[in-house]
Design a protein around this motif. Structure first.
Motif, PDB file in Angstrom:
ATOM      1  N   MET A 103       0.768  -1.329   0.041  1.00  0.00           N
ATOM      2  CA  MET A 103       0.410   0.078  -0.029  1.00  0.00           C
ATOM      3  C   MET A 103       0.634   0.469  -0.162  1.00  0.00           C
ATOM      4  N   VAL A 104       2.242   1.158   1.241  1.00  0.00           N
ATOM      5  CA  VAL A 104       2.602   2.537   0.446  1.00  0.00           C
ATOM      6  C   VAL A 104       3.495   2.220  -0.298  1.00  0.00           C
ATOM      7  N   GLU A 105       3.725   2.091  -1.174  1.00  0.00           N
ATOM      8  CA  GLU A 105       4.383   1.528  -2.083  1.00  0.00           C
ATOM      9  C   GLU A 105       5.415   0.896  -2.265  1.00  0.00           C
ATOM     10  N   LEU A 106       6.452  -0.141  -1.030  1.00  0.00           N
ATOM     11  CA  LEU A 106       7.522  -0.160  -0.444  1.00  0.00           C
ATOM     12  C   LEU A 106       7.877  -1.446  -1.717  1.00  0.00           C
ATOM     13  N   ASP A 107       9.533  -2.201  -2.121  1.00  0.00           N
ATOM     14  CA  ASP A 107       9.531  -2.883  -2.220  1.00  0.00           C
ATOM     15  C   ASP A 107       9.640  -4.400  -1.385  1.00  0.00           C
ATOM     16  N   PRO A 108       8.561  -4.900  -2.187  1.00  0.00           N
ATOM     17  CA  PRO A 108       8.766  -6.410  -0.911  1.00  0.00           C
ATOM     18  C   PRO A 108      10.048  -7.193  -0.275  1.00  0.00           C
ATOM     19  N   THR A 109      11.864  -6.548  -1.119  1.00  0.00           N
ATOM     20  CA  THR A 109      12.452  -6.813  -0.675  1.00  0.00           C
ATOM     21  C   THR A 109      13.157  -5.710   0.434  1.00  0.00           C
ATOM     22  N   CYS A 110      12.396  -4.907   0.552  1.00  0.00           N
ATOM     23  CA  CYS A 110      12.236  -3.929   1.918  1.00  0.00           C
ATOM     24  C   CYS A 110      12.197  -4.436   3.099  1.00  0.00           C
TER      25      CYS A 110
END
Lengths: 289, 250
Positions: free
Chosen positions: B123-130
């Motif tokens: 939702m906050v548009e963060l890469d899944p790797t984060c």
């Protein structure tokens, strides 16, 4: 061939880099590892039985059978030193554990509850600190009766206040961090906050202090055994061995020197390792005049 | 449900930081709070959320006395800190940080918690790797989004954001702005945004309050505020904002 040279020079440079600035830590670590091995397998590695009396060879010089000679009852000094490692280091570790078990909750409670809880706990600590530690430990041992357990309890009860004060200071600093306050807003219970956010901050510096204190504890416990207030004969404990050998120093100095040197080496190892850990954790550059 | 602040005054020793503040937050509405540095904006936000203790009878939830306590009322009024990096534990990774309130407040089981945490990261548009990274391995903007995802995981009725866009680049600012709009509408959250950036507030806020010297000197609907700022400090803010906007356009 050139490749081999490059690899070996790389290994040498990496090795040098690893050792550089850590020599004393590695040396302390090496000796400590030897002590740990002896503490675990001392009985199996010892050349003789530690309590086997051989009156025909009492106070004998080092020989193949008795590499460090024998004591006044003809017992193998090397075997007693090796077997005594587990008892000597074990009591020091148990004392350190007991000190931590008292100081950690007291310091945490004082820092986190604040107000009258903090005031009462710290005044109690101040009262304990008002007496010299060894005198206070002697008083407790006197009350409980001379034994190794009394020595451990006595030393731990005399030692905890200074560590509790340190825990309180570290906790006050840790609890004021924004992420700790933020975690409270996320509904975390106090015990979870302590476990997840405060202990990871305060344990590394506490363990450094404890590792440095271990040397002092080892010395105090050996001193108590030397005074006949700790381990009781025929237990193979370094301090007790010193105490038993005292009257025979003039006749055979090695009887006293051997346990004395082992205690010195153990104290030195703990100091070097503690200093090493502190240097690794403290990345600040020392002030240069 | 409304959150009302009535005659709130706070002093640090002899220094009066905020005095006689009156402000109401409504669900699904965003209020912008501007003011010069040191005028008491963050103190007001912290008092509203219980990080600083507010005097009794100054905070009301639906006309009933409300005593905020971070440990108990974080899901009613939630404060998102100014410095995202400092507000996230360095010992936990992004997924664990977001999962914390899901476990503690919403008592979600592990699987559901992880699924929801991944949804919030998305939702906050963060890469899944984060997800597996700790705050020090992430940029300021990524930390800001994790802090926002965690605030959304709390699912508070009112969200107080202290300079939420200050650490972000222009593209990310735009993304977070649209995210906040979405959150306000979908989650019916009342939002208070403290910011120096009037251009962002123009896009986000329904009304704007101006603080000066510890008081709210002006509180208007956003359009009215931009059309006719009344007090000198408001006029100065609008002037500077227009000027910097023109500079950007040129």
């Amino acid at each position: 061939m050139a490749y081999v040279d490059t690899t070996s020079s790389l290994l040498i440079s990496r090795g040098t880099k690893l050792i550089k600035g850590r020599t004393s830590f590695l040396l302390g670590g090496f000796f400590l590892s030897v002590f740990i091995v002896l503490a675990i397998g001392g009985e199996a590695l010892a050349p003789n039985s530690p309590n086997q009396i051989d009156l025909l060879h009492r106070l004998s010089a080092p020989s193949l059978t008795y590499p460090l000679g024998t004591d006044h009852l003809g017992r193998c000094i090397l075997s007693r030193l090796m077997v005594g490692t587990s008892l000597s280091l074990g009591t020091a570790l148990a004392t350190a554990g007991l000190i931590l078990a008292i100081a950690l909750p007291v310091g945490l409670l004082a820092a986190l509850c604040k107000g009258w809880v903090d005031a009462v706990l710290m005044r109690v600590a101040d009262i304990f600190l008002a007496f010299p530690m060894l005198v206070f430990a002697l008083a407790i041992i006197g009350y409980l009766g001379a034994s190794l357990t009394s020595a451990v309890v006595g030393v731990a009860l005399a030692w905890w206040p200074s560590l509790a004060r340190l825990v309180r200071t570290l906790t006050l600093d840790a609890a004021s961090k924004q992420y700790v306050l933020a975690s409270r807003q996320c509904g975390l219970k106090p015990l979870t906050i302590i476990r997840r956010h405060i202990l990871p901050q305060i344990l590394p510096p506490l363990l450094v202090v404890l590792s440095l204190e271990m040397a002092g504890l080892l010395l105090v416990l050996s001193s108590l055994s030397f005074l006949g207030l700790g381990a009781q004969p025929p237990a193979a404990e370094w301090g007790a061995m010193l105490n038993e050998a005292r009257p025979f120093f003039a006749e055979r100095p090695s009887v006293v020197l051997a346990p004395g040197l082992v205690i010195t080496l153990a104290v030195l190892s703990f100091n070097l390792v503690g200093e090493g850990i502190r240097n690794q954790l403290d990345k600040r550059k020392p002030y240069q005049w | 449900m409304t959150l009302q602040i009535r005659n709130l005054s706070i002093a640090y020793g002899q220094t009066q930081v905020i005095s006689q503040i009156n402000l109401t937050l409504h669900p699904s509405r965003t209020t912008g709070l501007i003011g010069r540095s040191g005028c008491g904006k963050s103190t007001l936000a912290k008092a509203m959320t219980g990080i600083i203790q507010a005097p009794q009878d100054t905070l009301f939830l639906n006309d009933e006395h409300f005593l905020p306590n971070p440990a108990q009322t974080g899901n009613t009024v939630h404060y998102m800190w100014q410095d995202p990096m400092a507000s996230l534990s360095p010992f936990l990774n992004a997924l664990d940080l977001i999962s914390e309130p899901l476990k503690a407040i919403h008592k979600m089981p592990k699987k559901a918690r992880q699924q929801r945490a991944h949804e919030l990261l998305n939702m906050v548009e963060l890469d899944p790797t984060c997800a597996a990274k700790r705050p020090h391995q992430l940029s300021g903007g990524q930390c800001q989004r994790i802090a926002l995802a965690r605030a959304l995981a709390v699912k508070p009725q009112f969200l107080v954001l202290d300079e939420p866009l200050s650490a972000l680049d222009l593209v990310t600012q735009e993304q977070v702005t649209s995210l906040l709009r979405k959150v306000r509408t979908e989650m019916h959250m009342g939002i208070l945004i403290i910011s120096h950036d009037l251009q962002t507030l123009a896009k986000l806020a329904d009304d704007i309050a101006v603080m000066d010297g510890g008081r709210i000197v002006e509180h208007k609907k956003t359009q009215e505020f931009f059309a006719a700022p009344k007090f000198p400090v408001s006029q100065r803010f609008v002037e500077i904002s227009k000027y910097s906007h023109m500079e950007h356009s040129n």
